[in-house]
Design a protein around this motif. Sequence first.
Motif, PDB file in Angstrom:
ATOM      1  N   PRO A 101      52.387  39.363 -23.439  1.00 50.49           N
ATOM      2  CA  PRO A 101      51.954  38.009 -23.820  1.00 50.49           C
ATOM      3  C   PRO A 101      50.868  37.497 -22.891  1.00 50.49           C
ATOM      4  CG  PRO A 101      54.349  38.146 -23.785  1.00 50.49           C
ATOM      5  CD  PRO A 101      53.836  39.413 -23.165  1.00 50.49           C
ATOM      6  N   CYS A 102      50.007  36.693 -23.451  1.00 49.84           N
ATOM      7  CA  CYS A 102      48.926  36.081 -22.664  1.00 49.84           C
ATOM      8  C   CYS A 102      49.526  35.151 -21.616  1.00 49.84           C
ATOM      9  CB  CYS A 102      47.977  35.326 -23.586  1.00 49.84           C
ATOM     10  SG  CYS A 102      46.588  34.550 -22.738  1.00 49.84           S
ATOM     11  N   ALA A 103      48.906  35.112 -20.445  1.00 51.81           N
ATOM     12  CA  ALA A 103      49.415  34.304 -19.335  1.00 51.81           C
ATOM     13  C   ALA A 103      49.173  32.813 -19.519  1.00 51.81           C
ATOM     14  CB  ALA A 103      48.789  34.766 -18.018  1.00 51.81           C
ATOM     15  N   VAL A 104      48.329  32.419 -20.471  1.00 47.78           N
ATOM     16  CA  VAL A 104      48.036  31.003 -20.683  1.00 47.78           C
ATOM     17  C   VAL A 104      49.205  30.362 -21.440  1.00 47.78           C
ATOM     18  CG1 VAL A 104      46.456  29.358 -21.753  1.00 47.78           C
ATOM     19  CG2 VAL A 104      45.573  31.475 -20.747  1.00 47.78           C
ATOM     20  N   PRO A 105      49.805  29.286 -20.922  1.00 49.18           N
ATOM     21  CA  PRO A 105      50.914  28.627 -21.637  1.00 49.18           C
ATOM     22  C   PRO A 105      50.462  28.134 -23.002  1.00 49.18           C
ATOM     23  CG  PRO A 105      50.805  27.871 -19.357  1.00 49.18           C
ATOM     24  CD  PRO A 105      49.573  28.667 -19.595  1.00 49.18           C
ATOM     25  N   GLY A 106      51.270  28.426 -24.008  1.00 46.05           N
ATOM     26  CA  GLY A 106      50.967  27.990 -25.359  1.00 46.05           C
ATOM     27  C   GLY A 106      50.172  28.968 -26.181  1.00 46.05           C
ATOM     28  N   CYS A 107      49.690  30.061 -25.581  1.00 43.18           N
ATOM     29  CA  CYS A 107      48.908  31.054 -26.313  1.00 43.18           C
ATOM     30  C   CYS A 107      49.858  32.052 -26.974  1.00 43.18           C
ATOM     31  CB  CYS A 107      47.946  31.778 -25.381  1.00 43.18           C
ATOM     32  SG  CYS A 107      46.877  32.959 -26.224  1.00 43.18           S
ATOM     33  N   THR A 108      49.608  32.352 -28.248  1.00 46.63           N
ATOM     34  CA  THR A 108      50.454  33.282 -28.999  1.00 46.63           C
ATOM     35  C   THR A 108      49.851  34.685 -29.078  1.00 46.63           C
ATOM     36  OG1 THR A 108      49.408  32.566 -31.066  1.00 46.63           O
ATOM     37  CG2 THR A 108      51.411  31.408 -30.385  1.00 46.63           C
ATOM     38  N   ARG A 109      48.685  34.882 -28.503  1.00 40.01           N
ATOM     39  CA  ARG A 109      48.062  36.203 -28.522  1.00 40.01           C
ATOM     40  C   ARG A 109      48.608  37.058 -27.385  1.00 40.01           C
ATOM     41  NH1 ARG A 109      43.892  32.531 -29.885  1.00 40.01           N
ATOM     42  NH2 ARG A 109      43.517  32.162 -27.677  1.00 40.01           N
ATOM     43  N   THR A 110      48.197  38.340 -27.382  1.00 38.67           N
ATOM     44  CA  THR A 110      48.662  39.288 -26.369  1.00 38.67           C
ATOM     45  C   THR A 110      47.479  39.870 -25.603  1.00 38.67           C
ATOM     46  OG1 THR A 110      48.614  41.100 -27.981  1.00 38.67           O
ATOM     47  CG2 THR A 110      50.712  39.912 -27.690  1.00 38.67           C
ATOM     48  N   ALA A 111      47.781  40.318 -24.382  1.00 36.70           N
ATOM     49  CA  ALA A 111      46.790  40.987 -23.532  1.00 36.70           C
ATOM     50  C   ALA A 111      47.180  42.453 -23.372  1.00 36.70           C
ATOM     51  CB  ALA A 111      46.711  40.296 -22.175  1.00 36.70           C
ATOM     52  N   THR A 112      46.173  43.317 -23.203  1.00 38.06           N
ATOM     53  CA  THR A 112      46.406  44.762 -23.052  1.00 38.06           C
ATOM     54  C   THR A 112      46.485  45.105 -21.573  1.00 38.06           C
ATOM     55  OG1 THR A 112      45.219  45.222 -25.095  1.00 38.06           O
ATOM     56  CG2 THR A 112      45.546  47.060 -23.569  1.00 38.06           C
ATOM     57  N   LEU A 113      47.619  45.656 -21.146  1.00 39.98           N
ATOM     58  CA  LEU A 113      47.818  46.092 -19.765  1.00 39.98           C
ATOM     59  C   LEU A 113      47.567  47.602 -19.720  1.00 39.98           C
ATOM     60  CD1 LEU A 113      48.703  45.210 -16.927  1.00 39.98           C
ATOM     61  CD2 LEU A 113      51.063  45.720 -17.586  1.00 39.98           C
ATOM     62  N   THR A 114      46.446  47.991 -19.101  1.00 36.60           N
ATOM     63  CA  THR A 114      46.045  49.401 -19.069  1.00 36.60           C
ATOM     64  C   THR A 114      46.949  50.207 -18.153  1.00 36.60           C
ATOM     65  OG1 THR A 114      44.493  49.001 -17.266  1.00 36.60           O
ATOM     66  CG2 THR A 114      43.663  48.716 -19.516  1.00 36.60           C
ATOM     67  N   ARG A 115      46.796  51.552 -18.243  1.00 36.05           N
ATOM     68  CA  ARG A 115      47.609  52.424 -17.403  1.00 36.05           C
ATOM     69  C   ARG A 115      47.272  52.224 -15.935  1.00 36.05           C
ATOM     70  NH1 ARG A 115      46.765  58.336 -19.046  1.00 36.05           N
ATOM     71  NH2 ARG A 115      44.570  57.682 -18.802  1.00 36.05           N
ATOM     72  N   GLU A 116      45.991  52.068 -15.617  1.00 32.03           N
ATOM     73  CA  GLU A 116      45.602  51.878 -14.228  1.00 32.03           C
ATOM     74  C   GLU A 116      46.195  50.600 -13.656  1.00 32.03           C
ATOM     75  OE1 GLU A 116      43.688  52.617 -16.677  1.00 32.03           O
ATOM     76  OE2 GLU A 116      42.910  54.609 -16.208  1.00 32.03           O
ATOM     77  N   GLN A 117      46.194  49.498 -14.467  1.00 33.21           N
ATOM     78  CA  GLN A 117      46.784  48.236 -13.997  1.00 33.21           C
ATOM     79  C   GLN A 117      48.284  48.373 -13.798  1.00 33.21           C
ATOM     80  OE1 GLN A 117      45.444  45.721 -17.169  1.00 33.21           O
ATOM     81  NE2 GLN A 117      43.521  45.162 -16.130  1.00 33.21           N
ATOM     82  N   GLN A 118      48.945  49.105 -14.673  1.00 29.95           N
ATOM     83  CA  GLN A 118      50.380  49.328 -14.495  1.00 29.95           C
ATOM     84  C   GLN A 118      50.659  50.144 -13.238  1.00 29.95           C
ATOM     85  OE1 GLN A 118      52.483  50.654 -18.110  1.00 29.95           O
ATOM     86  NE2 GLN A 118      50.595  50.193 -19.266  1.00 29.95           N
ATOM     87  N   LEU A 119      49.801  51.163 -12.980  1.00 29.84           N
ATOM     88  CA  LEU A 119      50.012  52.002 -11.795  1.00 29.84           C
ATOM     89  C   LEU A 119      49.808  51.217 -10.519  1.00 29.84           C
ATOM     90  CD1 LEU A 119      50.547  54.870 -10.695  1.00 29.84           C
ATOM     91  CD2 LEU A 119      48.059  55.243 -10.754  1.00 29.84           C
ATOM     92  N   VAL A 120      48.811  50.331 -10.520  1.00 31.22           N
ATOM     93  CA  VAL A 120      48.542  49.549  -9.313  1.00 31.22           C
ATOM     94  C   VAL A 120      49.676  48.579  -9.033  1.00 31.22           C
ATOM     95  CG1 VAL A 120      47.004  47.825  -8.326  1.00 31.22           C
ATOM     96  CG2 VAL A 120      46.048  49.812  -9.490  1.00 31.22           C
ATOM     97  N   SER A 121      50.229  47.965 -10.096  1.00 32.35           N
ATOM     98  CA  SER A 121      51.285  46.960  -9.910  1.00 32.35           C
ATOM     99  C   SER A 121      52.675  47.564  -9.815  1.00 32.35           C
ATOM    100  CB  SER A 121      51.256  45.967 -11.070  1.00 32.35           C
ATOM    101  OG  SER A 121      51.495  46.633 -12.298  1.00 32.35           O
ATOM    102  N   GLN A 122      52.819  48.914  -9.994  1.00 34.57           N
ATOM    103  CA  GLN A 122      54.146  49.531  -9.978  1.00 34.57           C
ATOM    104  C   GLN A 122      54.663  49.636  -8.558  1.00 34.57           C
ATOM    105  OE1 GLN A 122      54.355  53.497 -11.615  1.00 34.57           O
ATOM    106  NE2 GLN A 122      56.298  53.033 -12.621  1.00 34.57           N
TER     107      GLN A 122
END
Length: 528
Positions: free
Chosen positions: A117-138
């Motif tokens: 889900p998008c980080a903006v409150p009230g937004c119903t759209r979604t954001a794409t979390l790439t593999r590199e971003q997942q690896l960095v935050s893991q």
Amino acid sequence: MAAGKFTLADRLGAKSVPCRVPGCSRTWIQLSNKAFGLAGQAPAAGDPTEGMCEPCREKFRTLQDALRPCDRKGCTGRWTWPVMAQLEAFAAQRPAPKHLCADCQKLLDSLQDREIPCAVPGCTRTATLTREQQLVSQGEPPAEPAAPTTANGVSITGFMCEPCTQVARKLRDRAVNCGVFACSRKWAWKADEQIQAFAAGKPNEPPRRMCAECRTEFGKLFDREIRCRTSGCKATWTWTRSDQLDACVADKPVPKAPSRMCQRCFDLWSSLKDVERPCRRAGCKGTWSDKRGAQLARLVRGKSADPYPRYCGECEKELGDLDDREIPCRTDGCPGTWTWSKEQQLAAGVRPKFKESPPTEAAAVATALAPAGSSDGAPTTDAAAAAVVPEAVASETAPATESTQAPTSETPAAQAGPLGKGKKSRRRREPQPPARRCSACAEFLAGRKTQEIPCIQCGTPIYWPPESQLQTHLGNWAAPALCGACKLAQVTAAREAAREALRHPQLAPRPESEATPPATPENGGSGG
């Protein structure tokens, strides 16, 4: 030196060839075999620098494979940066690339892109979390919200959808006019609130708000529930924030809630109409208006019957001209009075009378007119005033005298009518008040019953009714002591003695001590 149109380079077969290192924009001169034969320096076969420019060739000779740390935060592994990759970075003037070690690369290959889900409150759209971003935050703790990268910009942290990301780069805090009437100050519409309005699909129009000074004066506004204005209704209606803001005026006190109906009462009121109802006075053909507001108040209280009757406009006017009158009690000898209300007078047909001027005004008029007639032998001021005042007093006391006395036969003067007219004028009969007792007499008679009193001589019971008890209570009569037979015998004896005294006047009169005593309660004096 040029010979004709050919240069020395042309004769030696020299060519300008681009450097073969990817990303390099330089060139190097390629000579023919004839030129190398003259020079005696032909390039060695299999030379790795073949096809490179001079700077790349010199850089290549100094390079070797390098071990660089893994670019994943917290990882201690290393990865190999080959010579050709270093040379390409040198030729393109790029910094060292970010790369992962073998273990991190293996972990990266096992991951896939995710929709969040998008980080903006009230937004119903979604954001794409790439593999590199997942690896960095893991394996890392949640990061604290970072400060905005630009002043007065969006400070929301997290992954946003593509539309919100594009809009967030352009947004800045805006100064908006205060929403209070007659206020010239401004308030700041934050970029975070703007991005939230965009995410909710709202237009790019700032909301109506108060500045800091007006907020301090009027407080924070919320929708308020106000009680319905209809008498007897306990429902409420909503005083919205926008309506409250409309009622506020800069540098003025806090406005009060308006008087309104709830939705149910308003619907009932809209369906009602004013109704004309007959006057409550018997025989009157006038009407009065039953307003729909009064009908609504009765419906709210659960009363669906007709309202209490009222007077029409003319009767109300006559009722206002009448006054309550004090009427003497019907009991003989009672000084009390009872009130004949103006409603009862109106029902009996009493008409209001114009009040005469007070005696003081009549005397003042007579005093003012006296000097003008003094020269013609007119009466003096005191005499004129004395003549006018009794007439005024008589005119005021006449209605009271007529109301307390029974109607009498008309006088000849009244029957004769005005002077100069031969027709007789008939006088209208004035309604008289009914005969009633005052409240004291009514209370005395309410709990009284006929009493039986024994005669003091023969013991015969004497019936004493409540009306006689009332006269005794008022002090007009004495309590009975003798029955009728004993009283008749006493009176007969007294009459016989009087006759004997008339027949024989020469007889000496009896002494005063032997004379018949006066009537007292003991010997049965007068008293019904």
